[in-house]
Design an enzyme around this catalytic site. Structure first.
Site, PDB file in Angstrom:
ATOM      1  N   TYR A  78       4.026  -4.010  -6.221  1.00 17.41           N
ATOM      2  CA  TYR A  78       4.458  -5.358  -6.578  1.00 17.41           C
ATOM      3  C   TYR A  78       3.737  -6.391  -5.700  1.00 17.41           C
ATOM      4  O   TYR A  78       3.150  -7.356  -6.214  1.00 17.41           O
ATOM      5  CB  TYR A  78       5.972  -5.460  -6.396  1.00 17.41           C
ATOM      6  CG  TYR A  78       6.516  -6.851  -6.473  1.00 17.41           C
ATOM      7  CD1 TYR A  78       6.287  -7.659  -7.592  1.00 17.41           C
ATOM      8  CD2 TYR A  78       7.263  -7.378  -5.419  1.00 17.41           C
ATOM      9  CE1 TYR A  78       6.794  -8.941  -7.650  1.00 17.41           C
ATOM     10  CE2 TYR A  78       7.778  -8.663  -5.480  1.00 17.41           C
ATOM     11  CZ  TYR A  78       7.533  -9.444  -6.598  1.00 17.41           C
ATOM     12  OH  TYR A  78       8.026 -10.716  -6.644  1.00 17.41           O
ATOM     13  N   SER A  84       9.200  -8.393 -11.078  1.00 19.15           N
ATOM     14  CA  SER A  84       9.489  -8.974  -9.776  1.00 19.15           C
ATOM     15  C   SER A  84      10.118  -7.978  -8.814  1.00 19.15           C
ATOM     16  O   SER A  84      10.835  -8.359  -7.898  1.00 19.15           O
ATOM     17  CB  SER A  84      10.394 -10.188  -9.944  1.00 19.15           C
ATOM     18  OG  SER A  84      11.611  -9.791 -10.506  1.00 19.15           O
TER      19      SER A  84
END
Lengths: 269, 269, 269, 269, 269, 269
Positions: D138, D77
């Site tokens: 990401y 994350s």
């Protein structure tokens, strides 16, 4: 042969486009009234010549009397300091529309410019509903003309076709010109359609030939029935074959306005 | 004769399109570096051959050294299990752009696919601003490629043209292929324009010939000046005259992806 | 020669378009069933004739039995009082679609009209996603037909192509007709494409030839592969050269509906 | 008390959001199955704990067995090198959806991120129909998740709500966080609505509280009936009163992604 | 106390909404003329009662004489066979607008319905510019009313507010009703604003209370200054907590029209 | 207490808004430099006063020296003949931005007006991406200001927030003012947000309070975090209850510009 109009007015007759268009204007009217700020020689038999400073309200009023329609190519047509642009392109435009309104002239064809949207990128597709993005004082002054003429249509019913003219010279010599080139014949056709379509309201149209590739989507002016016959493709082979990508920060290739971005705005230090 | 580039890299040289395009690539550069994962024969005089697994970062870096621009046709080009697709189309793409960025290569032409939008209906009109709707793992992996290359443009200024290639085989033999057909000549033209246009930023364009009917609206890439010369109409008369409407639940005619929808996704039970 | 269908139904065979199209319909099917409300002469060898009042549900059901597809040109096709329009264009449409649904007929081509959008201005560009703006009871009744057939697609999968037909007469004689003209050949092509495209769902398309200028943007129906071959430009030279701008309040040039605006709505005082 | 579900699965239970959400999950189901890659302590009475590497297909399949719905917060994350992101966020996502499809699980709530659109400007308003503009590896991996889950909806009817989560920490401490802040209570509400709305199809929604000012327009997910109760305005007064405009080239204030733009992409030199 | 109007007409006074609204109508006018097809009891002091079959043109004309504005709630308000719908909702609407036009009545508030758009999905957001998607004959007839009243505005300047009324009953008892609920007070406010706003032209607005979640975006009618005070949230807790996802093919939860989709269209076998 | 800026410049200090705002400006900066063309009394301790004719380039340059940001409320703020408008609003604007650019001032808040869009109808919803439709010379001059400041952002990075101010007087006394009313407190908040938001680029925002009903959709400026606290609803009850629909040709209720349409353009006969 019957012509569309009895008398039309063409302003900016001594400018680049004025000189090239002059011999074609007789197709539109029995009498062509030509105007510019300084002397540009004698009138032909079917012509009238009126010298007029666009910043002079009374002179503009006299210039407009008795005409059926106006092709407004007058004013400054390149990047400049603000003072002369304001005189010719701002005040001149106001003077013209006050005269047009007062005299009940129904239609104007206004020579706007692609520099009203020169700050769009060369990878953008621009249409007439998108906000203008002028690339200098000249472009800003032409957006003013589009705004003012819109007002005269919304409020008083004066019809205007604003032509955002591309690169209207005999030959295209670089990539940008390939995209934006407009032939004289196509310009004449576009003027004809702009003058003779029964209704135009206030319309913004893009003046380019049938070039391959385009930055401008003209579908909102499709009703004008303009169908260009020429293409810049004839000049494509003369461009250098070798590719060298422009520097990442080269604004003249990054933005549609091209080298105009290097010019403006001009002001005293 | 001067050519656009000194050296370009073409990946996927042993694939269907690679083999058909190979003889045309010399138009683009003095030296054509060809690459694929397995041996595909000797190099011609103007060619260099580099065997390279796209999943091998160091090999990809070596493959890219010294080239002016890249035509990236490598990777899996049909529906498959996820593992090989991830290796070639996901990891391979990341490896390629890391190399491109590090080496300062300015432009990539990326062979994307119409299967990035195969879940749109055959009655839809799709353009480059609409969200992708992949029709299988293959399509999903190509959307990944479009997303990654967009990032490299937004953040680092690497330019990419993503070509969503249609049905690029010699002949169209059914209705879907009539709509999506792309001739080799037109593909070559589109590659040429994608490589030589001074600015492309990150552009998604649709690779089809000048077929009648279309599912894809390419106006946002108009600036590329791609103008197809061929049309699938030449194959239209060979299709059966008799009409039999497809079953209401036949997904291969309901969605643009066609029979690909029957294939994917492939995974072990 | 194999034809697309075994048997098609054409309603409105005695109308203007019906009479002109009749000799062309054999291209579509081995047997052409023709229908109208009153006698219009004998059938040719490949024809069947069924007299039918569209307001009669049972008669409509019989008329539709055994056909593969329907070209629905029946009903009132001009401005009229409401009572006959409701009988033919509203009730007739409901009767037709109840029969189509019950009999499992897969596709209808519905003769809609440009008067569904006649209250748009002649400077507007209209596409199929914009709300209809009918210009009279006739136009309102055709919007009803588009709405009803949409429902039968959304809910039951009956496919319909709604053709908003322009000015389909042999010759264009004024500016409005130059823009809206549709040649018979082009109409035949559009019917052919509407019938034979594998999937059409519910589609609204604009029936005009390849005229210079347009008020209607047909891109959402591009998948039909309709490509007009004729153009109204052949009639342009016969129009008067002299321009006289229409009065500012002349609704027949201000709105796309033209003189239909003067007609409607018709009702007893 | 009756709860919405018998058993739900929450992946990523050891992560920041997982730890904060854990005590709230019992509101959703009688049994909460928690999963992460490494040990994170014992289960409470209503909990089940499953350790699972998302890159392991068989383990993922076992993890998903017997659950009614999934809250997928697992994976990397933050900005990272590509290898671990690919393992967890790409391969893990594929493994999860293969399991979901095979097991007939009807719905997933997917923790996407605002970094899917971090390359939009802080003066832009973004909605769910606009193309993603990831700001790093990401973000790219989360766009992949949105694309893959869309495919599973379009093709197989698996429903997913993708929540582009903002800044979900207890306190907002700068301008960017004021705009993007999401309270835990509001997140819980959004999860509840995402799980319990009868139909969600494939939906992209923006996870922010009722902050003043917004960069994201969530109207396309209005049907979820999410109505945030908290606002970042409580933190506004703690920000410094003095204004100092950021440097013109400060990408962390120019783009929505903020400091993430300085991080990515991470790769070995 | 001064009231907005001297006399208004309310049609459909014996219907569900008519009975509930009746006691509130005195707020709008000194005299409230109530009408329905069959006897519904005696008039109160400030009321007039006119029995009228909407299919009877002369009766409709008499019903409309002398009123300042009309609230048109008359006609069929549920799914039915076509014949009665056509009589009341099609012919009745034509009769009403012919009377309105002839008598110079300036404004009508028309009770349209959410079933004009019932074939949109429950995950769609619908606004007034999107094409209607009726979910049955009732919905189709209300689209007709919107089309006809638009024509009377475009062509004759008769103003109409079309209210697409949601679920207007005292209590919401399922998810769909939570979303579409309209309180009587909010309806009264919306009628008031529709009647008293100086200009409304032809407007389509959505009649719902301030519910959480919404399927309809009413921004194009924002000028009406309608601000609902009630919310369906008061009923939310009475719904079952346990979630059971509806079957994938359950059209009553897939489409906005709900159970109406099971009803229509009704026609004799 | 720390204030956002050291020194700000407020032009037009002697105008209506200038006088009302003056006592609030100290919230923004330690030193408030006030300017107008003619004497307006002595400075308070935290104030500086500079008399300046905006048409005088050198004076404008001096006026701008040493300030951190500018609130530009100077110039003509009502319908007038062209000459004074051009001097103050056209030339003055050019002079200001030349000074701003030269001095490296980062941000201007420009008092634009709702009369930039006064020719939209009172039933239209206008947002910042739609083309301006000025309703007089005053409005045209403010569109010029928006165009010029856009250019200075696009080309030179000067940031401007253009506030299209509504009706900013203590009380709303008719329907138009109910819709367009802006309280002084809300204006102050909007100025504060416009000055202190880290990035604004070139933004057009609409200056109205939280009135019920609206003509303007401000979502593109949502990032400013402006949240009005007042509402015109407090004045609604003072309006006459009785409704009398305005004449069909009453332009002051048909167009958003209201009575300004009766004023302009002013020019000598």
């Amino acid at each position: 042969m019957t012509k569309p109009f009895k008398r039309i007015l063409f302003t900016g007759a001594a400018g680049n486009l004025g000189r090239r268009l002059r011999e074609r204007l007789h197709e539109f009217a029995d009498i062509v009234r030509l105007s510019d700020v300084a002397d540009f020689g004698p009138a032909a038999p079917h012509e009238e010549i009126v010298l007029c400073d666009l910043g002079d309200r009374d002179a503009v009023m006299r210039m407009c009397e008795g005409v059926d329609a106006i092709l407004h190519f007058g004013g400054i047509s390149t990047e400049e300091e603000w003072a002369p642009i304001m005189q010719a392109n701002i005040l001149g435009m106001v003077n013209l529309y006050e005269a047009v309104h007062k005299l009940g002239i129904r239609r104007v064809v206004f020579a706007s410019t692609n520099h009203t949207m020169g700050m769009y990128k060369t990878t953008d597709l621009v249409d007439a509903t998108m906000p203008p993005r002028a690339d200098g004082y000249y472009g800003v002054s032409k957006v003013f003309g589009e705004t003012l003429s819109r007002y005269y249509w919304d409020r008083f019913g004066v019809e205007t076709v604003c032509i955002r003219i591309g690169y209207c010279w005999p030959e295209a010599t670089n990539y940008r010109q390939l995209v934006t080139w407009l032939s004289l014949d196509d310009l004449v056709q576009l003027l004809h359609r702009s003058l003779t379509t029964p209704r135009v309201g206030h319309t913004i149209t893009f003046g380019i030939s049938d070039n391959e590739g385009r930055w401008w989507d003209d579908r909102h002016a499709a009703f004008l029935r303009y169908k260009p016959k020429d293409s810049s493709q004839q000049f494509a082979d003369k461009l250098p074959a070798e590719v060298q990508y422009p520097p990442a920060d080269d604004i003249a290739t990054f933005y549609q306005g091209g080298v105009f971005l290097h010019n403006g705005p001009k002001y005293r230090p």
